[in-house]
Design an enzyme around this catalytic site. Structure first.
Site, PDB file in Angstrom:
ATOM      1  CD  GLU A  28      -2.925  -0.638   0.062  1.00  0.00           C
ATOM      2  OE1 GLU A  28      -3.198   0.490  -0.370  1.00  0.00           O
ATOM      3  OE2 GLU A  28      -3.438  -1.503  -0.671  1.00  0.00           O
ATOM      4  CB  CYS A 183     -13.189   3.254 -13.936  1.00  0.00           C
ATOM      5  SG  CYS A 183     -14.092   4.992 -13.900  1.00  0.00           S
ATOM      6  CB  CYS A 190     -17.756   3.246 -20.572  1.00  0.00           C
ATOM      7  SG  CYS A 190     -17.023   4.579 -20.106  1.00  0.00           S
ATOM      8  CB  CYS A 193     -17.453  -0.066 -16.616  1.00  0.00           C
ATOM      9  SG  CYS A 193     -17.485   0.280 -14.940  1.00  0.00           S
ATOM     10  CB  CYS A 199     -21.652   5.045 -14.393  1.00  0.00           C
ATOM     11  SG  CYS A 199     -20.494   6.201 -14.527  1.00  0.00           S
TER      12      CYS A 199
END
Length: 347
Positions: A28, A183, A190, A193, A199
């Protein structure tokens, strides 16, 4: 999201096998402002050398910065080292499974703490990294730059609302994967997605507008003179940078703000002739808050380096020792090029 992740998500990242709190935390921190493909080799090299919180805490900072060298944003490495030492001193050598305790460690913010708890232990915490901000801003049609407190507050509320009841580790990874692979910032896919039916940005044809970009401003410029000096044994002189500021605590070439200051530094440390310096091509580097142009000055060999001796902040370094030191990427490239150039001339 979870159905999409099962088919299209990333399941073979090195920090997923095994998925320990330490490996999740390290990944991370490395992934902040850095892409996965760049991080993977650094992560593998880092955990091979420092496989645990205790090993990281016991390592000298120079060794940590050496492993980090080239990954950029070096404050991450310094905070990582300080946090590991805090874990040893306060938490028995382990990362704490507590949000507030994680948040108190250097370099760990709200999103990183949530990511560690969700991925390492499956606890129900939200994240809001760059990928997730972008997905949520588009899905909910949120206006305004996500760095603004009011906008960020709304996005955190949405992030919390969408949390599933189970599979938190997979869901956390799914969000990051969707933002990184579908995205995307530019030309999002798209048609692939799973969130497209709901959306707002897609429905309104606004995927290129959202999230609202950060207001731009012209970056200021700065100049610096770098001194490349070799001793009779062919070693390069490096200087540790101050504990705060750009490239803090890394090893770099001696640096001055201008030619006059560079001459003063040289004459105060070396028995040689500054006028014999050879001007090399400038090196440009862009930081997040300014542009730096470095002007290297090289001496093939200083006449006498007796006035410059190894100490905590100055060190004569042979070529084979460079890899063990934390050196800023553009400076490392410059130094290695000088070693290679002179080796070619010798052969």
């Amino acid at each position: 999201m979870l159905d999409w992740f099962d088919v299209h998500g990333r399941h073979d990242l090195p920090w997923q096998h095994p998925r320990t709190p330490y490996r999740v935390w390290l990944s991370e921190i490395m992934l902040q402002q850095t892409q996965v493909r760049v991080v993977v080799p650094y992560f593998e090299r880092f955990v091979a050398s420092l496989p645990s919180v205790a090993a990281l805490a016991a390592a000298p900072l120079d060794a940590v910065l050496g492993l980090w060298s080239g990954l950029g944003y070096y404050a991450r490495a310094r905070n990582l080292h300080a946090a590991a030492r805090a874990c040893v001193g306060l938490h028995g050598g382990d990362l704490p499974r507590d949000f507030d305790a994680l948040l108190a460690l250097p370099g760990i913010g709200r999103s990183t703490a949530g990511a560690i708890l969700a991925q390492a232990w499956g606890d129900r915490f939200a994240i809001l990294d760059g990928n997730v901000r972008r997905v949520l801003a588009r899905y909910h049609g949120v206006e305004g730059w996500p760095g603004q407190p009011a906008v960020q507050k709304r996005l955190w509320e949405f992030a919390q609302q969408h949390l599933p009841a189970s599979r938190l580790a997979d869901y956390t990874q799914a969000q990051m994967d969707l933002g990184a692979t579908v995205c995307t910032r530019h030309a999002p896919a798209c048609s692939a997605c799973p969130l497209r039916p709901g959306c707002e940005a897609h429905a309104q044809g606004r995927t290129a507008e959202l999230p609202t970009p950060k207001p731009t401003r012209a970056l200021p410029t700065r100049e610096a003179v770098l001194l490349l000096m070799r001793d009779a044994e062919g070693r390069m002189l490096l200087q540790r940078r101050p504990p705060a500021g750009v490239w803090a605590q890394l090893w770099s070439l001696p640096e001055a703000a201008d030619e006059e200051a560079a001459r003063a530094w040289f004459e105060g440390h070396v028995d040689g002739d500054y006028a014999q310096a050879e001007a090399l091509d400038p090196v440009a580097h862009v930081f997040s808050h300014y542009r730096l142009t470095m002007h290297p000055r090289r001496w093939r060999a200083v006449a006498s380096a007796a006035a410059v001796r190894d100490n905590e902040d100055l060190r004569w370094v042979p070529r084979d020792a460079l890899a063990a030191l934390g050196i800023p990427a553009p400076v490392r490239t410059l130094v290695q090029a000088q070693f290679e150039s002179e080796q070619e001339q010798e052969t």
